[in-house]
Design a protein around this motif. Structure first.
Motif, PDB file in Angstrom:
ATOM      1  N   LYS A  89      53.582  54.183  64.027  1.00  0.00           N
ATOM      2  CA  LYS A  89      52.498  53.212  63.835  1.00  0.00           C
ATOM      3  C   LYS A  89      51.159  53.738  64.363  1.00  0.00           C
ATOM      4  CE  LYS A  89      55.262  49.017  63.934  1.00  0.00           C
ATOM      5  NZ  LYS A  89      55.481  47.731  64.606  1.00  0.00           N
ATOM      6  N   TRP A  90      51.190  54.768  65.201  1.00  0.00           N
ATOM      7  CA  TRP A  90      49.998  55.239  65.896  1.00  0.00           C
ATOM      8  C   TRP A  90      49.565  56.641  65.500  1.00  0.00           C
ATOM      9  CZ3 TRP A  90      47.195  51.908  68.588  1.00  0.00           C
ATOM     10  CH2 TRP A  90      47.813  50.715  68.978  1.00  0.00           C
ATOM     11  N   LEU A  91      50.329  57.336  64.701  1.00  0.00           N
ATOM     12  CA  LEU A  91      50.019  58.730  64.380  1.00  0.00           C
ATOM     13  C   LEU A  91      48.628  58.908  63.784  1.00  0.00           C
ATOM     14  CD1 LEU A  91      53.456  59.872  62.968  1.00  0.00           C
ATOM     15  CD2 LEU A  91      52.434  60.491  65.173  1.00  0.00           C
ATOM     16  N   LYS A  92      48.290  58.113  62.792  1.00  0.00           N
ATOM     17  CA  LYS A  92      46.980  58.234  62.148  1.00  0.00           C
ATOM     18  C   LYS A  92      45.859  57.931  63.142  1.00  0.00           C
ATOM     19  CE  LYS A  92      44.282  56.904  58.158  1.00  0.00           C
ATOM     20  NZ  LYS A  92      44.160  56.072  56.980  1.00  0.00           N
ATOM     21  N   THR A  93      46.049  56.938  63.978  1.00  0.00           N
ATOM     22  CA  THR A  93      45.035  56.567  64.964  1.00  0.00           C
ATOM     23  C   THR A  93      44.788  57.704  65.948  1.00  0.00           C
ATOM     24  OG1 THR A  93      45.714  54.257  64.766  1.00  0.00           O
ATOM     25  CG2 THR A  93      44.406  54.843  66.692  1.00  0.00           C
ATOM     26  N   PHE A  94      45.860  58.325  66.431  1.00  0.00           N
ATOM     27  CA  PHE A  94      45.697  59.447  67.368  1.00  0.00           C
ATOM     28  C   PHE A  94      45.086  60.655  66.675  1.00  0.00           C
ATOM     29  CE2 PHE A  94      48.335  56.998  70.214  1.00  0.00           C
ATOM     30  CZ  PHE A  94      47.780  57.308  71.443  1.00  0.00           C
ATOM     31  N   SER A  95      45.488  60.911  65.437  1.00  0.00           N
ATOM     32  CA  SER A  95      44.916  62.024  64.684  1.00  0.00           C
ATOM     33  C   SER A  95      43.416  61.814  64.483  1.00  0.00           C
ATOM     34  CB  SER A  95      45.623  62.158  63.334  1.00  0.00           C
ATOM     35  OG  SER A  95      45.003  63.140  62.555  1.00  0.00           O
ATOM     36  N   GLU A  96      43.034  60.634  64.058  1.00  0.00           N
ATOM     37  CA  GLU A  96      41.615  60.330  63.842  1.00  0.00           C
ATOM     38  C   GLU A  96      40.823  60.364  65.150  1.00  0.00           C
ATOM     39  OE1 GLU A  96      41.781  56.595  61.740  1.00  0.00           O
ATOM     40  OE2 GLU A  96      42.117  57.602  59.814  1.00  0.00           O
ATOM     41  N   ALA A  97      41.481  60.060  66.265  1.00  0.00           N
ATOM     42  CA  ALA A  97      40.804  60.097  67.565  1.00  0.00           C
ATOM     43  C   ALA A  97      40.560  61.529  68.029  1.00  0.00           C
ATOM     44  CB  ALA A  97      41.621  59.335  68.601  1.00  0.00           C
ATOM     45  N   SER A 100      45.081  67.227  68.694  1.00  0.00           N
ATOM     46  CA  SER A 100      45.364  68.510  68.044  1.00  0.00           C
ATOM     47  C   SER A 100      46.834  68.595  67.657  1.00  0.00           C
ATOM     48  CB  SER A 100      45.041  69.663  68.988  1.00  0.00           C
ATOM     49  OG  SER A 100      43.723  69.581  69.454  1.00  0.00           O
ATOM     50  N   SER A 101      47.677  68.051  68.531  1.00  0.00           N
ATOM     51  CA  SER A 101      49.110  68.015  68.273  1.00  0.00           C
ATOM     52  C   SER A 101      49.669  66.750  68.894  1.00  0.00           C
ATOM     53  CB  SER A 101      49.810  69.243  68.874  1.00  0.00           C
ATOM     54  OG  SER A 101      49.688  69.255  70.277  1.00  0.00           O
ATOM     55  N   VAL A 102      50.851  66.371  68.426  1.00  0.00           N
ATOM     56  CA  VAL A 102      51.572  65.259  69.030  1.00  0.00           C
ATOM     57  C   VAL A 102      52.965  65.743  69.411  1.00  0.00           C
ATOM     58  CG1 VAL A 102      50.300  63.373  67.947  1.00  0.00           C
ATOM     59  CG2 VAL A 102      52.268  64.330  66.783  1.00  0.00           C
ATOM     60  N   THR A 103      53.400  65.309  70.571  1.00  0.00           N
ATOM     61  CA  THR A 103      54.763  65.553  71.016  1.00  0.00           C
ATOM     62  C   THR A 103      55.464  64.210  70.974  1.00  0.00           C
ATOM     63  OG1 THR A 103      54.061  67.362  72.435  1.00  0.00           O
ATOM     64  CG2 THR A 103      56.205  66.373  72.923  1.00  0.00           C
ATOM     65  N   LEU A 104      56.566  64.151  70.248  1.00  0.00           N
ATOM     66  CA  LEU A 104      57.300  62.900  70.057  1.00  0.00           C
ATOM     67  C   LEU A 104      58.708  63.016  70.613  1.00  0.00           C
ATOM     68  CD1 LEU A 104      56.401  62.220  66.305  1.00  0.00           C
ATOM     69  CD2 LEU A 104      55.242  61.327  68.333  1.00  0.00           C
ATOM     70  N   HIS A 105      59.271  61.884  70.962  1.00  0.00           N
ATOM     71  CA  HIS A 105      60.678  61.798  71.339  1.00  0.00           C
ATOM     72  C   HIS A 105      61.431  61.398  70.080  1.00  0.00           C
ATOM     73  CE1 HIS A 105      60.174  62.249  75.697  1.00  0.00           C
ATOM     74  NE2 HIS A 105      58.950  61.837  75.414  1.00  0.00           N
ATOM     75  N   LEU A 123      48.637  64.822  58.336  1.00  0.00           N
ATOM     76  CA  LEU A 123      47.455  64.483  59.134  1.00  0.00           C
ATOM     77  C   LEU A 123      46.772  65.718  59.710  1.00  0.00           C
ATOM     78  CD1 LEU A 123      48.860  61.360  60.993  1.00  0.00           C
ATOM     79  CD2 LEU A 123      47.021  61.360  59.295  1.00  0.00           C
ATOM     80  N   GLY A 124      47.431  66.877  59.593  1.00  0.00           N
ATOM     81  CA  GLY A 124      46.833  68.114  60.091  1.00  0.00           C
ATOM     82  C   GLY A 124      47.108  68.400  61.559  1.00  0.00           C
ATOM     83  N   CYS A 125      48.060  67.698  62.130  1.00  0.00           N
ATOM     84  CA  CYS A 125      48.436  67.928  63.528  1.00  0.00           C
ATOM     85  C   CYS A 125      49.699  68.789  63.580  1.00  0.00           C
ATOM     86  CB  CYS A 125      48.747  66.610  64.231  1.00  0.00           C
ATOM     87  SG  CYS A 125      47.338  65.564  64.553  1.00  0.00           S
TER      88      CYS A 125
END
Length: 139
Positions: A89-97, A100-105, A123-125
């Motif tokens: 639910k938050w991936l796009k929001t964090f990408s737009e913010a 550079s990368s996201v670490t997920l569980h 999203l390019g991350c």
């Protein structure tokens, strides 16, 4: 190993990446502390994002990522570790913010894991995975 990061290619190597957590920063001087970490040789900045659901702590969110990106500029690598219940639910929001990368569980993704992985790429991350804090308690 080469990986895509937005329009740039990132060369991954066997070299250790220095990535201090911003939770160790003085929050009263957050931007300056982040800048200081980079000046002292940090390759990346690790941003621990916690929602008080997946883990019992509440920390940084997208507005802070956006402010850091504005303060540090486009070259600072912000590795956002999403310790949150429904990261999709938050991936796009964090990408737009500016993440550079996201670490997920992986266990937070449920049956939708392949769709979430594709979404992160679109999203390019860059995407990293992390073991659950609960898994560490079991070992």
């Amino acid at each position: 190993i080469n990986a895509e990061y937005g329009a740039k290619r990132v060369k991954m190597s066997q070299k250790a990446i220095i990535c201090p957590s911003l939770l160790s920063a003085d929050f009263a001087k957050f931007g300056a502390e982040a800048e200081r970490m980079l000046q002292l040789g940090a390759d990346w900045l690790h941003v621990d994002v916690m929602d008080f659901h997946f883990v019992s702590n509440l920390t940084i969110g997208p507005p802070v990522i956006k402010a850091l990106r504005k303060h540090l500029g486009p070259d600072a690598y912000l590795d956002c570790h999403l310790m949150i219940s429904e990261p999709q639910k938050w991936l796009k929001t964090f990408s737009e913010a500016g993440a550079s990368s996201v670490t997920l569980h992986i266990e937070t993704l449920g049956e939708d894991a392949s769709h979430v992985i594709k979404s992160v790429k679109d999203l390019g991350c860059l995407l990293y995975t992390s073991p659950s804090p609960r898994d560490r308690q079991k070992s």
